[in-house]
Design an enzyme around this catalytic site. Structure first.
Site, PDB file in Angstrom:
ATOM      1  N   HIS A   1       1.281  -1.570  -0.489  1.00 34.62           N
ATOM      2  CA  HIS A   1       0.133  -0.118  -0.373  1.00 34.62           C
ATOM      3  C   HIS A   1       1.013   1.167  -0.055  1.00 34.62           C
ATOM      4  O   HIS A   1       1.303   1.770   1.025  1.00 34.62           O
ATOM      5  CB  HIS A   1      -1.229   0.190   1.384  1.00 34.62           C
ATOM      6  CG  HIS A   1      -2.446  -1.337   1.151  1.00 34.62           C
ATOM      7  ND1 HIS A   1      -1.722  -2.885   1.736  1.00 34.62           N
ATOM      8  CD2 HIS A   1      -3.177  -0.783   0.350  1.00 34.62           C
ATOM      9  CE1 HIS A   1      -2.938  -3.135   1.189  1.00 34.62           C
ATOM     10  NE2 HIS A   1      -3.287  -2.075   0.510  1.00 34.62           N
TER      11      HIS A   1
ATOM     12  N   GLU B   1       1.305  -6.899   1.350  1.00 33.58           N
ATOM     13  CA  GLU B   1       2.509  -7.058   2.426  1.00 33.58           C
ATOM     14  C   GLU B   1       1.193  -7.381   3.383  1.00 33.58           C
ATOM     15  O   GLU B   1       1.686  -7.370   4.391  1.00 33.58           O
ATOM     16  CB  GLU B   1       2.966  -5.282   2.364  1.00 33.58           C
ATOM     17  CG  GLU B   1       2.146  -4.526   2.891  1.00 33.58           C
ATOM     18  CD  GLU B   1       1.248  -3.412   2.166  1.00 33.58           C
ATOM     19  OE1 GLU B   1       1.326  -2.539   2.817  1.00 33.58           O
ATOM     20  OE2 GLU B   1       0.705  -4.166   1.408  1.00 33.58           O
TER      21      GLU B   1
END
Length: 302
Positions: free
Chosen positions: A127, A201
């Protein structure tokens, strides 16, 4: 728990609706300044999200908690985060030619050459930066893709976000609450030589794969490496960041499927390799990493 939207839910949904309507009508200098001011005010209050961002940044940079350096970095991080939203509201009004012109890409040939060879691509990214602008660039250069969207509250906001991304040329599948065939649909697309883009992630559910990330344990989604293992698609990590007033994308070398081991072992090894690439990208652009949530297992409530 009731599914009826709360007052806060309705206010947030109305705010997003107003943003998509009004921001494109206003001068960029005005809206950028307003969102920057909003970021500074949120940062100055040092609420829960800002403190979590600082904690995460302290881990990835080694800066001392409470230091002036860390506070300055978290301020830059909040400005980057708010910039993302200002650009989200403006993106539908931008022409594809402008998006391509303003996007600086390293490694684009890794996508182009793989698809040209008839092989699917799984792009996995943290992100960072403006991933929606990166997606708009990918569509504009000839690679419409499928992705997943986490359900938001209220449902009206989720539908607006889906419509926004579809308007940019993305195919959006629900992460949860759909027909239960999301993974199969993504697998079908890459088997046909298409492209799939997935955030990669953070997945603290039971399905997450445990990895070492900046020296501590966390969980990453199994989906991206599992798609590569099961379909033969190329798993390409990507990191996204802001480059002045423009956008930067780095496409990294393919993470190969290990020759030996069980499917679970192969997925775990590839997830660990992904984490190493993400570490490099986040270290280079820590202010553009928008992780305002708990990430590491030791930070979770006991």
């Amino acid at each position: 728990m009731s599914d009826k939207p709360s007052v806060t839910d309705r206010v947030v949904a109305a705010g997003f609706a107003a943003g998509w309507k009004l921001v494109p009508l206003l001068p960029p200098r005005l809206t950028r300044g307003a969102f920057r001011l909003g970021a500074d005010r949120v940062w100055a209050r040092r609420g829960k999200s800002v403190r979590r961002l600082e904690s995460n940044l302290a881990r990835v940079t080694g800066l001392d908690p409470g230091s002036a350096e860390l506070r300055a970095l978290s301020r830059a991080g909040m400005r980057s985060y708010f910039r993302y939203f200002e650009e989200v509201f403006r993106l539908p009004s931008l022409q594809p030619e402008e998006i391509v012109r303003r996007t600086r890409v390293r490694g684009a040939e890794l996508i182009h050459d793989t698809v040209a060879a008839g092989r699917g691509v799984v792009l996995a990214l943290p992100h960072m930066g403006n991933w929606d602008a990166a997606g708009a660039w990918l569509v504009a250069v000839g690679h419409p893709f499928a992705t997943v969207a986490e359900r938001l509250r209220p449902e009206a906001l989720f539908r607006r976000y889906v419509a926004f991304r579809q308007g940019l040329g993305m195919e959006v599948l629900p992460l949860t609450g759909g027909d239960g065939h999301t993974f199969a649909a993504l697998a079908m697309r890459v088997r046909r030589g298409g492209v799939v883009c997935l955030p990669a992630e953070r997945d603290l559910t039971r399905g997450g794969v445990e990895v070492d990330f900046f020296g501590a344990r966390t969980k990453m989604p199994a989906g991206p490496p599992l798609l590569a293992v099961q379909t033969g698609a190329a798993l390409l990590p990507a990191t996204v960041y802001f480059a002045g007033d423009d956008w930067g994308i780095e496409i990294h070398e393919e993470i190969p499927v290990p020759e030996a081991g069980s499917r679970q072992e192969k997925v775990a090894a590839m997830a660990q390799s992904l984490s190493r690439v993400f570490e490099k990208g986040i270290t280079e652009h820590p202010d553009d990493w928008h992780m305002l949530q708990r990430l590491w297992l030791e930070d979770l409530p006991r």
